[in-house]
Write a protein that holds these residues in place. Structure first.
Motif, PDB file in Angstrom:
ATOM      1  N   LYS A 123     -37.066  11.408  45.183  1.00  0.00           N
ATOM      2  CA  LYS A 123     -37.526  12.768  45.427  1.00  0.00           C
ATOM      3  C   LYS A 123     -37.477  13.093  46.907  1.00  0.00           C
ATOM      4  O   LYS A 123     -38.205  12.541  47.703  1.00  0.00           O
ATOM      5  CB  LYS A 123     -38.973  12.922  44.944  1.00  0.00           C
ATOM      6  CG  LYS A 123     -39.115  12.959  43.449  1.00  0.00           C
ATOM      7  CD  LYS A 123     -40.546  13.213  43.068  1.00  0.00           C
ATOM      8  CE  LYS A 123     -40.674  13.398  41.572  1.00  0.00           C
ATOM      9  NZ  LYS A 123     -42.064  13.646  41.183  1.00  0.00           N
ATOM     10  N   GLU A 124     -36.581  13.986  47.243  1.00  0.00           N
ATOM     11  CA  GLU A 124     -36.529  14.411  48.629  1.00  0.00           C
ATOM     12  C   GLU A 124     -36.736  15.900  48.669  1.00  0.00           C
ATOM     13  O   GLU A 124     -36.285  16.613  47.788  1.00  0.00           O
ATOM     14  CB  GLU A 124     -35.176  14.041  49.239  1.00  0.00           C
ATOM     15  CG  GLU A 124     -35.187  12.636  49.790  1.00  0.00           C
ATOM     16  CD  GLU A 124     -33.888  12.283  50.478  1.00  0.00           C
ATOM     17  OE1 GLU A 124     -32.972  13.113  50.506  1.00  0.00           O
ATOM     18  OE2 GLU A 124     -33.818  11.157  50.992  1.00  0.00           O
ATOM     19  N   ILE A 125     -37.423  16.337  49.711  1.00  0.00           N
ATOM     20  CA  ILE A 125     -37.570  17.774  49.824  1.00  0.00           C
ATOM     21  C   ILE A 125     -36.847  18.267  51.057  1.00  0.00           C
ATOM     22  O   ILE A 125     -36.714  17.573  52.056  1.00  0.00           O
ATOM     23  CB  ILE A 125     -39.051  18.218  49.841  1.00  0.00           C
ATOM     24  CG1 ILE A 125     -39.826  17.471  50.906  1.00  0.00           C
ATOM     25  CG2 ILE A 125     -39.692  18.009  48.500  1.00  0.00           C
ATOM     26  CD1 ILE A 125     -41.276  17.857  50.909  1.00  0.00           C
ATOM     27  N   THR A 126     -36.357  19.490  50.946  1.00  0.00           N
ATOM     28  CA  THR A 126     -35.655  20.136  52.042  1.00  0.00           C
ATOM     29  C   THR A 126     -36.610  20.290  53.226  1.00  0.00           C
ATOM     30  O   THR A 126     -37.767  20.618  53.044  1.00  0.00           O
ATOM     31  CB  THR A 126     -35.186  21.524  51.568  1.00  0.00           C
ATOM     32  OG1 THR A 126     -34.452  21.367  50.361  1.00  0.00           O
ATOM     33  CG2 THR A 126     -34.329  22.202  52.601  1.00  0.00           C
ATOM     34  N   ALA A 127     -36.116  20.030  54.435  1.00  0.00           N
ATOM     35  CA  ALA A 127     -36.965  20.189  55.621  1.00  0.00           C
ATOM     36  C   ALA A 127     -37.232  21.668  55.874  1.00  0.00           C
ATOM     37  O   ALA A 127     -36.364  22.510  55.624  1.00  0.00           O
ATOM     38  CB  ALA A 127     -36.296  19.558  56.827  1.00  0.00           C
ATOM     39  N   ARG A 128     -38.424  21.960  56.379  1.00  0.00           N
ATOM     40  CA  ARG A 128     -38.776  23.347  56.669  1.00  0.00           C
ATOM     41  C   ARG A 128     -37.781  23.996  57.616  1.00  0.00           C
ATOM     42  O   ARG A 128     -37.404  25.151  57.462  1.00  0.00           O
ATOM     43  CB  ARG A 128     -40.178  23.421  57.302  1.00  0.00           C
ATOM     44  CG  ARG A 128     -41.289  23.278  56.302  1.00  0.00           C
ATOM     45  CD  ARG A 128     -42.592  22.988  56.987  1.00  0.00           C
ATOM     46  NE  ARG A 128     -42.546  21.659  57.607  1.00  0.00           N
ATOM     47  CZ  ARG A 128     -43.581  21.094  58.202  1.00  0.00           C
ATOM     48  NH1 ARG A 128     -44.731  21.722  58.266  1.00  0.00           N
ATOM     49  NH2 ARG A 128     -43.475  19.894  58.726  1.00  0.00           N
ATOM     50  N   ALA A 129     -37.361  23.202  58.600  1.00  0.00           N
ATOM     51  CA  ALA A 129     -36.456  23.746  59.619  1.00  0.00           C
ATOM     52  C   ALA A 129     -35.094  24.104  59.025  1.00  0.00           C
ATOM     53  O   ALA A 129     -34.421  25.007  59.504  1.00  0.00           O
ATOM     54  CB  ALA A 129     -36.295  22.741  60.747  1.00  0.00           C
ATOM     55  N   ASP A 130     -34.689  23.395  57.963  1.00  0.00           N
ATOM     56  CA  ASP A 130     -33.380  23.655  57.360  1.00  0.00           C
ATOM     57  C   ASP A 130     -33.383  24.902  56.484  1.00  0.00           C
ATOM     58  O   ASP A 130     -32.476  25.717  56.549  1.00  0.00           O
ATOM     59  CB  ASP A 130     -32.922  22.454  56.521  1.00  0.00           C
ATOM     60  CG  ASP A 130     -32.629  21.235  57.388  1.00  0.00           C
ATOM     61  OD1 ASP A 130     -32.495  21.423  58.614  1.00  0.00           O
ATOM     62  OD2 ASP A 130     -32.563  20.124  56.848  1.00  0.00           O
ATOM     63  N   ASP A 131     -34.378  25.002  55.634  1.00  0.00           N
ATOM     64  CA  ASP A 131     -34.431  26.130  54.703  1.00  0.00           C
ATOM     65  C   ASP A 131     -35.864  26.266  54.189  1.00  0.00           C
ATOM     66  O   ASP A 131     -36.275  25.569  53.267  1.00  0.00           O
ATOM     67  CB  ASP A 131     -33.449  25.873  53.545  1.00  0.00           C
ATOM     68  CG  ASP A 131     -33.343  27.063  52.601  1.00  0.00           C
ATOM     69  OD1 ASP A 131     -34.251  27.928  52.608  1.00  0.00           O
ATOM     70  OD2 ASP A 131     -32.357  27.133  51.855  1.00  0.00           O
ATOM     71  N   TYR A 132     -36.583  27.187  54.795  1.00  0.00           N
ATOM     72  CA  TYR A 132     -38.007  27.302  54.501  1.00  0.00           C
ATOM     73  C   TYR A 132     -38.282  27.652  53.027  1.00  0.00           C
ATOM     74  O   TYR A 132     -39.159  27.070  52.399  1.00  0.00           O
ATOM     75  CB  TYR A 132     -38.651  28.348  55.417  1.00  0.00           C
ATOM     76  CG  TYR A 132     -40.159  28.320  55.386  1.00  0.00           C
ATOM     77  CD1 TYR A 132     -40.863  27.402  56.152  1.00  0.00           C
ATOM     78  CD2 TYR A 132     -40.881  29.191  54.567  1.00  0.00           C
ATOM     79  CE1 TYR A 132     -42.241  27.343  56.119  1.00  0.00           C
ATOM     80  CE2 TYR A 132     -42.265  29.141  54.525  1.00  0.00           C
ATOM     81  CZ  TYR A 132     -42.945  28.219  55.306  1.00  0.00           C
ATOM     82  OH  TYR A 132     -44.309  28.170  55.256  1.00  0.00           O
ATOM     83  N   SER A 133     -37.500  28.580  52.479  1.00  0.00           N
ATOM     84  CA  SER A 133     -37.696  28.971  51.077  1.00  0.00           C
ATOM     85  C   SER A 133     -37.470  27.797  50.142  1.00  0.00           C
ATOM     86  O   SER A 133     -38.203  27.586  49.184  1.00  0.00           O
ATOM     87  CB  SER A 133     -36.736  30.086  50.683  1.00  0.00           C
ATOM     88  OG  SER A 133     -36.984  31.215  51.470  1.00  0.00           O
ATOM     89  N   GLN A 134     -36.405  27.044  50.454  1.00  0.00           N
ATOM     90  CA  GLN A 134     -36.082  25.904  49.605  1.00  0.00           C
ATOM     91  C   GLN A 134     -37.165  24.835  49.718  1.00  0.00           C
ATOM     92  O   GLN A 134     -37.546  24.202  48.742  1.00  0.00           O
ATOM     93  CB  GLN A 134     -34.714  25.343  50.005  1.00  0.00           C
ATOM     94  CG  GLN A 134     -34.141  24.352  49.001  1.00  0.00           C
ATOM     95  CD  GLN A 134     -34.085  24.910  47.592  1.00  0.00           C
ATOM     96  OE1 GLN A 134     -33.595  26.004  47.369  1.00  0.00           O
ATOM     97  NE2 GLN A 134     -34.629  24.185  46.618  1.00  0.00           N
ATOM     98  N   TRP A 135     -37.672  24.653  50.928  1.00  0.00           N
ATOM     99  CA  TRP A 135     -38.776  23.707  51.159  1.00  0.00           C
ATOM    100  C   TRP A 135     -39.959  24.078  50.269  1.00  0.00           C
ATOM    101  O   TRP A 135     -40.531  23.236  49.594  1.00  0.00           O
ATOM    102  CB  TRP A 135     -39.193  23.724  52.638  1.00  0.00           C
ATOM    103  CG  TRP A 135     -40.496  23.049  52.922  1.00  0.00           C
ATOM    104  CD1 TRP A 135     -40.711  21.701  53.045  1.00  0.00           C
ATOM    105  CD2 TRP A 135     -41.779  23.667  53.094  1.00  0.00           C
ATOM    106  NE1 TRP A 135     -42.045  21.453  53.283  1.00  0.00           N
ATOM    107  CE2 TRP A 135     -42.723  22.637  53.322  1.00  0.00           C
ATOM    108  CE3 TRP A 135     -42.222  25.003  53.082  1.00  0.00           C
ATOM    109  CZ2 TRP A 135     -44.084  22.892  53.527  1.00  0.00           C
ATOM    110  CZ3 TRP A 135     -43.560  25.249  53.286  1.00  0.00           C
ATOM    111  CH2 TRP A 135     -44.480  24.210  53.506  1.00  0.00           C
TER     112      TRP A 135
END
Length: 488
Positions: free
Chosen positions: A3-15
């Motif tokens: 389980k990995e989550i998208t970093a806030r800096a990369d894509d806030y909505s996706q995070w």
RNA sequence: CGGGGUGUAGCGCAGUCCGGUUAGCGCACCUGCUUUGGGAGCAGGGGGUCGGGAGUUCGAAUCUCUCCACCCCGACCA
């Protein structure tokens, strides 16, 4: 990794979506715009509900329940109100189904058309005030202080988990008062209750203020709000409390006789917070490793992970800690599942935002200590076994305070006082956050600013001192600053 | 509701352009053994209406039409 989550800096909505899904809070349903709130997400809502409900009771309110359906004619009684909601109402037109003409499937029975269509409540002012007419005849019936926990439906075009869904859960308080002053005091009191809840339980700093005419609730005289700042620099309206004047009393003919036997219309308020608060909670504290929950709202406050696989000695120590902490009102879960390795569990519980993790291994026990890890800072400490019952409650309290302090600092760092238009635009574009600026008080200017920058006036803060200045856009005279931000 | 994108096992994806064995891969799942201080290893195994429907074709995950859902960006809003 699993389980990995998208970093806030990369894509806030996706995070944000990743957190919701991977922490097990909610998922999409088969129905457009509607979500399934999963057990863990609902457990957080239950913690919120329990606390808010206690606060409502403490301020003299009682719970009741009103119908899901509202006759269409009710909605149109109050002109502003109907205009505000007309575009997002679900309508019930029939009450029966039947087999299709080909004998297959099922169709709406055209013979079962309702004489008057029913609206699925977007909010309950109309049905409640229609009821209050029968409940109120004398000043002795006032004040009437009622709350209901319910679901409502607003047919939104674009939805986001918790922040905006077609159906959502909330509470709506509806009160009736003999005087204008008392109703205003009630609305203010509930704004204060919401602010305390946000700050003391959610560890989420909020600004208390009033909405401008444009942003006001349809049918209200004054809308008071609590506004929070999310990590991406956008503001979130987290709760509202409305002074409704006599608008609904007049629309539904709710009058009472005072001590002098004179008849007059009742004064009203309504106030609500919703499952949107969970969205606010996520975006206030969580990080790239997952959810971060304030201890006061965490369904499980402490998780104990035996290392390696549980044996008798470790199990006994774990049970003993659970018992000790349980007596102090701390909720503890022991994860002795032998099929999962400790490292997996560590990551999993961090994803779920559990405030404190206790690791117990034989190496620790030889020294009579356990490893305590806190979610907010990720720090790990060795704590002697005989100090656990003092250390953990203090740590939970410290985490709660730290989360609030951290969010408050973030808000301070993203709160600018701005006096010229170029800086205003630049700040909004590059950093977001709250901007305190002068405004000439007209809806035209407010609208123009929104068109140019996407920012809206979040509120006129209650504690904003009077100060002469000139409007950020038009240069016209202004007597006080208002708070701008891009908003959810 | 407008623009763009996606939909293949519980999750994440490849395959689609250019139709052709029995539709693959990683994770998860089941069984067994060995492991266990930050997301274990080996061996074996189960699981698919390729989003739904219609069409073209000898043959469709692949082409056409249509519907649905979701994501991102707008407009609207708690």
């Amino acid at each position: 990794m699993a389980k990995e989550i998208t970093a806030r800096a990369d894509d806030y909505s996706q995070w944000y979506n990743d957190i919701v899904k991977k922490a097990g809070l909610a998922e999409h349903s088969a129905v457009r715009g509607c979500m399934v709130i999963k057990p863990y997400g609902f457990a957080i809502w239950e913690k919120m509900q329990a606390q808010l409900d206690a606060m409502f009771k403490d301020t003299g309110h009682v719970n009741a329940y009103f119908p899901l359906f509202i006759p269409k004619s009710f909605l149109s009684r109050e002109a502003d109100h109907v205009e505000g909601f007309a575009k997002e109402c679900a309508v019930v037109t029939h009450y029966r189904l039947k087999k299709g003409a080909d004998g297959e499937g099922i169709v709406v029975d055209p013979d079962a058309k309702l004489e008057e269509e029913l609206i699925v409540r977007p909010t309950s002012e109309t049905i409640i005030w229609n009821t209050y007419r029968d409940w109120i005849s004398s000043y002795r019936d006032l004040p009437l202080l009622v709350n209901q926990w319910a679901n409502v439906v607003r047919w939104e075009m674009r939805t986001r988990f918790f922040l905006r869904t077609a159906e959502f859960l909330w509470q709506e308080g509806h009160t009736a008062h003999a005087t204008k002053e008392e109703a205003i005091a009630e609305a203010k009191q509930m704004q204060e209750v919401y602010a305390s809840f946000a700050q003391d339980y959610m560890a989420m700093p909020v600004v208390q203020g009033s909405k401008t005419e444009t942003e006001r609730f349809a049918g209200a005289v004054d809308t008071m709000t609590i506004e929070a700042l999310m990590q991406d620099g956008k503001a979130l309206q987290a709760g509202t409390s409305h002074f409704l004047g006599q608008n609904f009393a007049k629309a539904f003919d709710v009058k009472f006789l005072n001590q002098d036997n004179k008849e007059s219309y009742v004064w009203a308020t309504s106030w609500g917070v919703s499952t949107r608060l969970i969205g606010g909670l996520i975006m206030t504290h969580s990080d790239d490793d997952g959810l971060v929950l304030p201890p006061k709202l965490a369904p499980t406050q402490v998780v104990i992970v035996p290392i390696p696989k549980p044996n008798e000695t470790i199990a006994e120590v774990a049970e003993d800690i659970k018992r000790q902490l349980g007596q102090l009102g701390v909720s503890v879960k022991i994860d002795d599942d032998p099929k999962k390795r400790p490292g997996f569990k560590f990551a999993e519980y961090e994803m779920m935002g559990i405030p404190v993790r206790i690791g117990i291994g034989m190496r620790d026990l030889e020294k009579s200590v356990v490893e305590v890890a806190r979610r907010d800072t990720k720090e790990k400490t060795q704590i002697p076994l005989d100090q656990i019952h003092q250390y953990i409650p203090a740590l939970l309290s410290e985490i709660q305070d730290n989360l609030y302090a951290r969010s408050l600092q973030f808000r301070k760092d993203h709160w600018r006082q701005v006096d010229d238009w170029d800086t205003f635009q630049e700040t909004l574009e590059e950093e977001g956050g709250f901007i305190s600026a002068h405004w000439d008080g007209t809806s035209e200017t407010e609208k123009r600013i929104k068109e140019l920058t996407k920012a809206t006036i979040r509120c006129i803060p209650n504690d904003q001192p009077l100060e002469n200045g000139s409007c950020i856009l038009t240069g016209a005279p202004s007597s006080r600053r208002v708070l701008f931000a891009k908003a959810y």
